[in-house]
Design a protein around this motif. Structure first.
Motif, PDB file in Angstrom:
ATOM      1  N   TRP A 536       0.851  -1.197   0.000  1.00 61.97           N
ATOM      2  CA  TRP A 536       0.000   0.000   0.000  1.00 61.97           C
ATOM      3  C   TRP A 536       0.880   1.238   0.000  1.00 61.97           C
ATOM      4  CZ3 TRP A 536      -5.046  -0.957  -0.679  1.00 61.97           C
ATOM      5  CH2 TRP A 536      -5.489  -2.247  -0.377  1.00 61.97           C
ATOM      6  N   HIS A 539      -0.705   8.391  -1.240  1.00 62.89           N
ATOM      7  CA  HIS A 539      -0.500   9.379  -2.288  1.00 62.89           C
ATOM      8  C   HIS A 539      -0.798  10.771  -1.750  1.00 62.89           C
ATOM      9  CE1 HIS A 539      -0.017   7.196  -6.284  1.00 62.89           C
ATOM     10  NE2 HIS A 539       0.179   6.300  -5.350  1.00 62.89           N
ATOM     11  N   THR A 543      -5.202   9.329  -0.741  1.00 65.28           N
ATOM     12  CA  THR A 543      -5.645   7.976  -1.028  1.00 65.28           C
ATOM     13  C   THR A 543      -4.544   6.994  -0.623  1.00 65.28           C
ATOM     14  OG1 THR A 543      -4.804   8.093  -3.294  1.00 65.28           O
ATOM     15  CG2 THR A 543      -7.118   8.689  -2.934  1.00 65.28           C
ATOM     16  N   ARG A 545      -3.150   3.512  -2.037  1.00 66.06           N
ATOM     17  CA  ARG A 545      -3.254   2.761  -3.291  1.00 66.06           C
ATOM     18  C   ARG A 545      -2.410   1.490  -3.260  1.00 66.06           C
ATOM     19  NH1 ARG A 545      -4.198   7.106  -8.136  1.00 66.06           N
ATOM     20  NH2 ARG A 545      -5.109   8.754  -6.854  1.00 66.06           N
ATOM     21  N   ASN A 546      -2.951   0.478  -3.911  1.00 68.38           N
ATOM     22  CA  ASN A 546      -2.218  -0.760  -4.134  1.00 68.38           C
ATOM     23  C   ASN A 546      -1.528  -0.659  -5.489  1.00 68.38           C
ATOM     24  OD1 ASN A 546      -2.831  -3.766  -5.620  1.00 68.38           O
ATOM     25  ND2 ASN A 546      -1.599  -3.744  -3.764  1.00 68.38           N
ATOM     26  N   LYS A 551      -5.455   0.506  -7.784  1.00 69.82           N
ATOM     27  CA  LYS A 551      -6.739   0.894  -7.189  1.00 69.82           C
ATOM     28  C   LYS A 551      -6.574   1.263  -5.719  1.00 69.82           C
ATOM     29  CE  LYS A 551      -9.501  -1.542 -10.595  1.00 69.82           C
ATOM     30  NZ  LYS A 551     -10.609  -2.487 -10.871  1.00 69.82           N
ATOM     31  N   CYS A 552      -7.681   1.751  -5.138  1.00 69.49           N
ATOM     32  CA  CYS A 552      -7.629   2.398  -3.824  1.00 69.49           C
ATOM     33  C   CYS A 552      -8.354   1.614  -2.742  1.00 69.49           C
ATOM     34  CB  CYS A 552      -8.258   3.793  -3.921  1.00 69.49           C
ATOM     35  SG  CYS A 552      -7.196   5.043  -4.674  1.00 69.49           S
ATOM     36  N   THR A 570     -11.757   1.351  -7.900  1.00 69.65           N
ATOM     37  CA  THR A 570     -11.103   2.319  -8.777  1.00 69.65           C
ATOM     38  C   THR A 570     -10.989   3.665  -8.069  1.00 69.65           C
ATOM     39  OG1 THR A 570     -11.970   1.211 -10.740  1.00 69.65           O
ATOM     40  CG2 THR A 570     -11.254   3.507 -10.996  1.00 69.65           C
ATOM     41  N   CYS A 571      -9.830   4.286  -8.139  1.00 67.81           N
ATOM     42  CA  CYS A 571      -9.587   5.539  -7.422  1.00 67.81           C
ATOM     43  C   CYS A 571     -10.416   6.665  -8.009  1.00 67.81           C
ATOM     44  CB  CYS A 571      -8.106   5.898  -7.485  1.00 67.81           C
ATOM     45  SG  CYS A 571      -7.034   4.681  -6.683  1.00 67.81           S
ATOM     46  N   GLN A 577     -12.369   7.435   0.209  1.00 68.73           N
ATOM     47  CA  GLN A 577     -11.039   6.947  -0.178  1.00 68.73           C
ATOM     48  C   GLN A 577      -9.922   7.789   0.434  1.00 68.73           C
ATOM     49  OE1 GLN A 577     -10.812   6.550  -4.470  1.00 68.73           O
ATOM     50  NE2 GLN A 577     -12.123   4.739  -4.477  1.00 68.73           N
TER      51      GLN A 577
END
Length: 582
Positions: A536, A539, A543, A545-546, A551-552, A570-571, A577
């Protein structure tokens, strides 16, 4: 051998102008062709070896036909054999690369193996196609050369291929994803730690993948003095009539034979700043602009700068990006400058790593503009001509700046100007002016943070409505759902961020169920296993993110009460998120 061959193009201390004026047509299913391409490769030979001591693929004949057709167009000759006696030092020396075309089982004796090892160590090239991974299980040198060996396969089916590297000649023509029908191998090990993965499989797009969501399918590597490329495609007869697959195979051959350059060093831990999906976090300073098409930023007009405002880089870091000139063009990458809407602030306060075909030595490709020329001999050996992609690594360590081109170091500069600094600042891409057309892809960074790096942090992970990420029921069994819950300082809400990309609670890791990448995939607690499903990255937009799926971490639905499930999505940077880490 490959070391005796001459790479395409006319590279005369900065005079990089041997290009064809006619654009190459893009075959169906491929990305747009560049508006100029390199001159034809010098003539060379490859050996296509297709001996089988196990299962024999009917596609071998189609593969040999495809290789001969590619050679006829691209200036190489194919010698095809199933006679292992071809593996002598004297005979192998004439070939730029040896293609193992769906070989199976033990195909070389000890003397022949020794000759092939000497060939590779002397700079030879290896191309493994499909069942080349089902070959020579008891020969450790070959296992390392191939990168990974066959484990099993499901039935033939269509899968989504994720193209991870769009700079290598084998994959630059492809989009960010590639739909293909083939027989998709599972491998006994993951080659990512020793090779540059060019493409991987989305295991959620087909059935039978068993590599925990990180499933490389094509890769390249420098190996004991030689070059090795492998593609898992090519089981079916029809593969060799597919224009994108044929171009993929051609690119692997060209690279293995030394006709083109690429950075094939292993790559892990990089965070995308521009992954082709959009320019969130970037700002244009000054005139001109960049167009975004096919996941590619292309400069127009200027003099301006597209700079990354989402994060200021501090401490040591490695910045990587892919770039391509169309012809005699001009651009550069700026580092170490303060935030500003004036592009001249970057010029006056930072450093530019130059991209330019024909300027003076201290102002052409690989130079720290106006300060230090690249090592021109090393640069010319590593540089691909206009129309082909190149990869820069710009490595900052304190006030030291190193430049690597396609994996080779070409510049080493130390800042001594007290008015400038490298240890803190932003990065940017220059759009130089009318007529200068330079394209960029896949801008990514790996940072060490401040020095010394911070130790592990622990506490609550807070999300929407002020609630916390919570292990349901405080249970620590594998598969326990992660949910939102009113913050309560319990052990179920005590997360540790150890600095290795994982988030941990109750002695286990935040995990994506099955390593899947589809929207709605369950987020759970699972025994830590060092897979991409447990990585992970925070950002600048808050968020989490992977990197593997892109995606988030997301709180399901739109009400977000106690017990709301956390899942992958989906981000979109909505409030569900946004996360605050300890």
């Amino acid at each position: 051998m490959r070391s005796t061959l001459v790479k395409a193009g006319c590279w005369l201390a900065g005079a990089l102008l041997c290009v064809s004026a006619a654009p190459a047509a893009a075959p169906s299913g491929q990305g747009p062709a560049p508006s100029a391409r390199a001159a034809a490769d010098p003539a060379y030979k490859i050996l296509a070896f297709s001996r089988t001591a196990g299962f024999r693929h009917s596609s071998i004949d189609d593969g040999l036909s495809a290789l001969r057709e590619l050679g006829g167009v691209h200036n190489f000759t194919v010698d095809a054999t199933e006679d292992a006696r071809a593996f002598t030092a004297g005979n192998l020396a004439q070939y730029g690369a040896v293609v193992f075309l769906s070989t199976t089982g033990d195909v070389l004796n000890t003397t022949q193996q020794t000759a092939f090892e000497q060939y590779i160590r002397g700079g030879g090239g290896y191309v493994g196609v499909h069942a080349a991974a089902d070959t020579e299980y008891d020969w450790p040198f070959y296992a390392g050369l191939a990168g990974a060996l066959f484990h099993s396969h499901p039935h033939n089916q269509t899968a989504t291929v994720r193209v991870e590297d769009r700079a290598h000649d084998a994959t630059a023509h492809l989009g960010r994803t590639w739909q293909r029908f083939d027989e998709w191998y599972n491998y006994r090990s993951n080659p990512r730690a020793t090779a540059r993965v060019l493409a991987s499989l989305d295991e959620s797009s087909y059935s039978g993948g068993n590599m925990s969501g990180d499933h490389p399918i094509s890769w390249c590597k420098d190996y004991q003095g030689g070059r090795a490329f492998y593609t898992g495609g090519g089981h079916t007869d029809e593969s060799y009539a597919e224009a994108p697959f044929r171009r993929h195979l051609l690119g692997g051959i060209r690279w293995a034979a030394g006709m083109t350059e690429a950075d094939c060093r292993p790559e892990t831990g990089y965070v995308p700043l521009f992954d082709g999906s959009g320019t969130t976090g970037w700002q244009q300073a000054g005139p001109g602009s960049f167009t975004l098409s096919d996941g590619t930023l292309t400069s127009q007009g200027g003099l301006g700068l597209l700079w990354y405002s989402g994060k200021e880089l501090t401490g040591d870091y490695s910045l990587k990006l892919d770039w391509r000139m169309d012809g005699d063009d001009n651009s550069g990458i700026f580092v170490g400058f303060p935030a500003s809407d004036d592009p001249w602030s970057a010029v006056n306060n930072g450093y530019e790593i130059q991209i330019d075909a024909t300027d003076s030595a201290d102002r052409t490709t690989g130079a720290v503009y106006g300060f230090k020329s690249a090592d021109v001999t090393a640069r010319d050996a590593a540089l691909n001509p206009p129309g082909e992609w190149n990869t820069y690594e710009i490595r900052v360590t304190g006030e030291r700046l190193q430049v690597f081109l396609n994996g080779r170091e070409i510049n080493d500069f130390t800042n001594t100007d007290p008015a400038r600094g490298l240890a803190q600042g932003h990065i940017g891409l220059q759009n130089h002016g009318d007529g200068d057309r330079v394209s960029f892809r896949n801008v990514r960074v790996k940072t060490s943070g401040t020095t010394p790096p911070p130790g592990p942090r622990s506490g609550a992970v807070k999300g929407v409505n002020g609630k916390c990420a919570d292990v349901a029921g405080g249970a620590n069994a594998d598969g326990t759902q992660i949910q939102l819950w009113t913050c309560n300082t319990s052990a179920a809400q005590h997360w540790t961020v150890p600095g290795d990309g994982t988030l941990r609670a109750l002695g286990k890791c935040l995990d994506i169920s099955g390593g899947a990448t589809t929207d709605g995939t369950k987020i759970q607690l699972w025994t830590c296993n060092n897979t991409p499903a447990q990585q992970w990255q925070p950002h600048p937009d808050n968020t989490l993110r992977n990197p593997h799926s892109g995606k988030c971490l997301d709180a399901q639905g739109a009400t977000w009460n106690d017990g709301t499930r956390l899942h992958l999505w989906t981000c979109h940077t909505g409030p569900n998120q946004k996360w605050t880490l300890p």
